[in-house]
Scaffold this active site. Structure first.
Site, short mmCIF file in Angstrom:
data_model
loop_
_atom_site.label_atom_id
_atom_site.label_comp_id
_atom_site.label_asym_id
_atom_site.label_seq_id
_atom_site.Cartn_x
_atom_site.Cartn_y
_atom_site.Cartn_z
N SER A 179 0.86 -1.18 0.00
CA SER A 179 0.00 0.00 0.00
C SER A 179 0.90 1.23 0.00
CB SER A 179 -0.90 0.01 1.25
OG SER A 179 -1.56 1.25 1.42
N TYR A 191 -2.35 -1.59 10.45
CA TYR A 191 -2.36 -1.58 8.98
C TYR A 191 -1.05 -1.05 8.40
CZ TYR A 191 -4.06 -1.32 4.22
OH TYR A 191 -4.21 -1.51 2.86
#
Length: 334
Positions: A179, A191
């Site tokens: 990401s 995350y």
């Protein structure tokens, strides 16, 4: 002013400048041609994709199926597997896989081994992931980090390690979904940590597997509308985190902080999230089909033109941008 103009004209007309432009143009054309070379025999190659219930994994599975690949789509739920099978050809196979469960991974290895035989596994796409719990670091407990890390990082590592023997047989590809939040940490929780970890694991794996003919690519999506960015799930979990905080901690953030945080997040995500997830799956497909796959793929214009460049700026610049997107606590501890 005339001196400046004449000086610029001299530079632009200088043979060295012309030569440099020609070199850059030649390099760009050569790179484009090299980037367009494809491997052959899609109909003899098997690709395993995790996280195919929805989003990137689901679309990629259908995309590769149309191109003739033997797709093995790993889903978390029976409904996800059934819906995908109904939307694809009979060539596509589904299996249930929980990447946090070693026994589940073992069963998947057995199933895939029987499917691929001595040809081996051409592609492994580690796409399964989750975002929540995500939010301010102080709101978290250790298990909140673990829930995300177990899927996004430990799951990637666990699946990859057990499938390496099959990948070595085919001299195949590993495609790991990271990401832009693996480049720039915008918020707390597991995350960003997990995606930074995926970047590091992929870099190590790429160097270690190069002698065996295995190529490793990293996909770095910007913001897209998927289950990972569903605001109802994120906000519901944020409320859970907020309400369990001790009163003195909530007081330190101020009485309006939670509502401001949610509103700012809704506004930012509404602007940033693109509905066109094919921008990501096209990168995945290229990593699996290109003769010379790239090491990293920035997916989405926000990733290419904003987030990844921002990650190279000094910290005070990225901190300023984050402070614009999310509110700062207004309370003080007495």
């Amino acid at each position: 002013m005339l001196c400046c103009q004449s000086g610029s004209q001299v530079i632009l007309s200088h043979p060295a400048f012309t030569f440099a432009l020609l070199v850059v143009a030649f390099a760009a054309v050569r790179w484009h041609i090299r980037d367009s070379y494809k491997v052959s025999g899609f109909n003899t190659k098997h690709v395993l994709i995790t996280g195919c219930d929805s989003g990137f994994g689901n679309l990629l599975a259908r995309q590769l199926d149309l191109k003739g690949f033997h797709v093995i789509a790993a889903c978390l739920t029976e409904k996800g597997a059934a819906d995908l099978a109904a939307a694809a050809s009979t060539r596509l196979k589904t299996l249930l896989l929980d990447v946090t469960d070693s026994a589940s991974i073992g069963r998947a290895v057995k199933f895939v081994s029987e499917e691929v035989g001595e040809r081996g596994l051409w592609g492994l796409v580690n796409n399964a992931g989750r975002s929540v719990p995500i939010g301010p670091t102080e709101w978290m407990q250790l298990e909140d980090f673990t829930k995300v890390l177990d899927v996004n990082l430990n799951g990637v590592i666990g699946v990859t390690l057990l499938f390496l023997p099959l990948l070595k047989k085919a001299q195949g590809r590993v495609v790991n979904v990271a990401s832009i939040l693996g480049r720039l940490s915008l918020t707390g929780g597991g995350y960003c940590l997990s995606k930074f970890g995926v970047e590091a694991f992929s870099d190590s794996l790429r160097k270690d597997m190069r002698p065996f003919g295995i190529k490793v690519s990293i996909i770095e999506p910007g913001f897209f509308k998927t289950a990972v960015t569903r605001l109802d799930l994120i906000e519901g979990d944020l409320r859970r985190l907020w309400t369990r905080l001790p009163q003195d901690v909530r007081d330190s953030y101020g009485p309006t902080y939670f509502d401001e945080y949610v509103k700012s997040q809704d506004f930012s995500m509404g602007i940033l999230c693109s509905p066109d997830i094919s921008k990501v799956t096209r990168c995945m497909e290229h990593a699996l089909t290109a003769f010379h796959p790239r090491t990293r793929y920035a997916a989405g214009w926000d990733a290419k033109l904003f987030w990844i460049p921002l990650s190279y700026f000094p910290a005070f610049v990225s901190d300023f941008v984050i402070n614009v997107l999310l509110p700062s606590p207004k309370g003080k501890i007495n």
